[in-house]
Design an enzyme around this catalytic site. Structure first.
Site, PDB file in Angstrom:
ATOM      1  N   HIS A  98       0.823  -1.217   0.000  1.00  0.00           N
ATOM      2  CA  HIS A  98       0.000   0.000   0.000  1.00  0.00           C
ATOM      3  C   HIS A  98       0.848   1.253   0.000  1.00  0.00           C
ATOM      4  O   HIS A  98       2.051   1.218   0.237  1.00  0.00           O
ATOM      5  CB  HIS A  98      -0.981  -0.001   1.170  1.00  0.00           C
ATOM      6  CG  HIS A  98      -0.348   0.031   2.530  1.00  0.00           C
ATOM      7  ND1 HIS A  98       0.147   1.181   3.097  1.00  0.00           N
ATOM      8  CD2 HIS A  98      -0.129  -0.959   3.438  1.00  0.00           C
ATOM      9  CE1 HIS A  98       0.621   0.911   4.297  1.00  0.00           C
ATOM     10  NE2 HIS A  98       0.477  -0.389   4.534  1.00  0.00           N
TER      11      HIS A  98
ATOM     12  N   CYS B 113       2.764  -5.179   6.625  1.00  0.00           N
ATOM     13  CA  CYS B 113       2.457  -4.701   5.278  1.00  0.00           C
ATOM     14  C   CYS B 113       3.703  -4.109   4.646  1.00  0.00           C
ATOM     15  O   CYS B 113       4.699  -3.844   5.311  1.00  0.00           O
ATOM     16  CB  CYS B 113       1.362  -3.637   5.327  1.00  0.00           C
ATOM     17  SG  CYS B 113      -0.282  -4.283   5.691  1.00  0.00           S
TER      18      CYS B 113
END
Length: 189
Positions: free
Chosen positions: A148, A164
């Site tokens: 992301h 992440c």
């Protein structure tokens, strides 16, 4: 003729005035031109095409957490290399997944494990410039993890996440436009 003290004072006024003008122009650029206020910023690790010998087919994403780099295999012994932020100690992982969803300006609901560690976190955030998922997100299989964007470009190249992979908003937009749902993502430590 000016006295030396008056000359020094005049020089300081000119320098201070130009500094304020520079600061104001920077604020203006950030607000209207997509500087750090929008979380894109300039990556401390510029995106580049590199030599990358691999047996993975073109279109495969290879995440090298030790290098803090993400590679998009191009074929012909080349890949696009991006700087990324990775999981901090205790939050690194490896494996192979596929991109199962792609979202622009995604909303964010912290997982219960994260809320347990950080009860101060909001329970939900709508997508937008303040959202920690940034401008784009690519969801990895049935995991809680994503590739992301980030509204903190200074964290690129650091081990700061809960697993992440963070990219600058500019870089995640570039990658997002190059891959599709179903793309293989190989994560190596």
């Amino acid at each position: 003729m000016m006295r030396p003290i008056a000359l020094i004072f005049a020089a300081l006024v000119v320098v201070a005035g130009s500094g304020q003008a520079l600061a104001e122009s920077t604020d203006f650029r950030d607000f209207f031109g997509g500087g750090n206020i929008y979380g894109s910023g300039v990556s401390p690790i510029p995106r580049t095409t590199v030599t990358y010998e691999t047996n993975y087919p073109p279109g495969t994403i290879v995440v090298n957490t030790a290098e803090r780099r993400l590679y998009l295999v191009q074929g012909n012994g080349q890949a696009l290399r991006y700087g990324i932020g990775v999981g901090r100690d205790g939050f690194r992982w490896s494996g192979t997944h596929r991109i199962t969803a792609k979202k622009e300006w995604p909303s964010w609901t912290p997982p219960s494990q994260m809320v347990h560690r950080r009860p101060d976190l909001p329970r939900h955030m709508a997508g937008g410039i303040d959202n920690p998922l940034g401008a784009r997100a690519m969801y990895l299989g049935s995991t809680l993890y994503r590739i992301h964007g980030s509204n903190e470009p200074e964290t690129i190249g650091q081990a700061v996440s809960s697993g992440c992979f963070r990219m600058t908003n500019d870089d995640v937009k570039d990658l997002y436009d190059r891959v599709s749902v179903g793309t293989t993502v190989v994560v190596k430590n």
